[in-house]
Design a protein around this motif. Structure first.
Motif, PDB file in Angstrom:
ATOM      1  N   ASN A 208      54.112  70.181  19.604  1.00  0.00           N
ATOM      2  CA  ASN A 208      53.806  70.059  18.175  1.00  0.00           C
ATOM      3  C   ASN A 208      55.083  70.198  17.351  1.00  0.00           C
ATOM      4  O   ASN A 208      56.065  70.782  17.803  1.00  0.00           O
ATOM      5  N   ARG A 209      55.047  69.658  16.166  1.00  0.00           N
ATOM      6  CA  ARG A 209      56.246  69.616  15.317  1.00  0.00           C
ATOM      7  C   ARG A 209      56.655  70.999  14.821  1.00  0.00           C
ATOM      8  O   ARG A 209      57.830  71.244  14.563  1.00  0.00           O
ATOM      9  N   ASP A 210      55.693  71.912  14.671  1.00  0.00           N
ATOM     10  CA  ASP A 210      56.024  73.254  14.182  1.00  0.00           C
ATOM     11  C   ASP A 210      56.956  73.975  15.145  1.00  0.00           C
ATOM     12  O   ASP A 210      57.947  74.572  14.724  1.00  0.00           O
TER      13      ASP A 210
ATOM     14  N   LEU B 124      58.878  72.591  17.387  1.00  0.00           N
ATOM     15  CA  LEU B 124      60.159  71.887  17.410  1.00  0.00           C
ATOM     16  C   LEU B 124      61.000  72.296  16.200  1.00  0.00           C
ATOM     17  O   LEU B 124      62.199  72.571  16.335  1.00  0.00           O
ATOM     18  N   ALA B 125      60.370  72.395  15.031  1.00  0.00           N
ATOM     19  CA  ALA B 125      61.092  72.790  13.820  1.00  0.00           C
ATOM     20  C   ALA B 125      61.655  74.206  13.949  1.00  0.00           C
ATOM     21  O   ALA B 125      62.800  74.469  13.558  1.00  0.00           O
TER      22      ALA B 125
ATOM     23  N   ASP C   7      71.573  65.410  16.599  1.00  0.00           N
ATOM     24  CA  ASP C   7      70.405  65.005  15.812  1.00  0.00           C
ATOM     25  C   ASP C   7      69.648  63.870  16.495  1.00  0.00           C
ATOM     26  O   ASP C   7      68.434  63.758  16.367  1.00  0.00           O
TER      27      ASP C   7
ATOM     28  N   TYR D 179      67.239  65.396  18.914  1.00  0.00           N
ATOM     29  CA  TYR D 179      66.089  65.962  18.205  1.00  0.00           C
ATOM     30  C   TYR D 179      65.129  64.861  17.749  1.00  0.00           C
ATOM     31  O   TYR D 179      63.914  65.023  17.816  1.00  0.00           O
ATOM     32  N   ALA D 180      65.679  63.739  17.313  1.00  0.00           N
ATOM     33  CA  ALA D 180      64.834  62.616  16.901  1.00  0.00           C
ATOM     34  C   ALA D 180      64.042  62.078  18.091  1.00  0.00           C
ATOM     35  O   ALA D 180      62.847  61.767  17.969  1.00  0.00           O
TER      36      ALA D 180
ATOM     37  N   GLU E  16      61.226  64.461  18.843  1.00  0.00           N
ATOM     38  CA  GLU E  16      60.130  64.331  17.873  1.00  0.00           C
ATOM     39  C   GLU E  16      59.254  63.125  18.209  1.00  0.00           C
ATOM     40  O   GLU E  16      58.027  63.196  18.139  1.00  0.00           O
TER      41      GLU E  16
ATOM     42  N   ILE F 216      57.178  64.028  21.253  1.00  0.00           N
ATOM     43  CA  ILE F 216      56.089  64.940  20.911  1.00  0.00           C
ATOM     44  C   ILE F 216      54.966  64.186  20.210  1.00  0.00           C
ATOM     45  O   ILE F 216      53.791  64.396  20.489  1.00  0.00           O
ATOM     46  N   ALA F 217      55.324  63.275  19.323  1.00  0.00           N
ATOM     47  CA  ALA F 217      54.315  62.490  18.608  1.00  0.00           C
ATOM     48  C   ALA F 217      53.544  61.579  19.558  1.00  0.00           C
ATOM     49  O   ALA F 217      52.365  61.314  19.361  1.00  0.00           O
TER      50      ALA F 217
END
Length: 109
Positions: free
Chosen positions: A58-60, A62-63, A81, A84-85, A88, A91-92
């Motif tokens: 989930n994005r939380d 990861l953040a 970066d 990280y992209a 993301e 994960i999506a």
């Protein structure tokens, strides 16, 4: 008198999410690996060679791992970066599944 043999209970592997620091069943987490060559990417099989870190899909989480540089510390490597992209996007793309505690016995949902 003969001893009764108790059935062996198979251990369920647990791992800690680098985002929320919560211990969770390994199957419910995504593995991020740093290979011996130094590349960092999502490991869908969980079997690639290298240093691994686990995160909830989930994005939380990861953040949180980005903000606290927890993923960098866990992998002992700076993370760009671009990586990280990619994480993301990975994960999506992963289908949401209920935590192991909510799944029906036998792994069939």
């Amino acid at each position: 008198m003969a001893k009764q043999q108790q059935p062996k209970v198979k251990k369920v592997p647990l791992r800690q999410c680098v985002g929320c620091q919560e211990m969770t069943v390994k199957k419910d987490l995504l593995r991020i690996v740093r290979t011996p060559e130094g590349s960092v990417f999502l490991d869908p099989t969980g079997k690639k060679s290298g240093r691994g870190a686990y995160i909830h899909p989930n994005r939380d989480c990861l953040a949180k791992s980005v903000k606290g540089k927890r993923l960098e510390r866990a992998l002992q490597h700076p993370i760009t970066d671009e990586v990280y992209a990619q994480l993301e996007v990975g994960i999506a793309a992963r289908p949401a599944q209920p935590p192991a505690a909510e799944r029906s016995p036998g792994g069939v949902t």
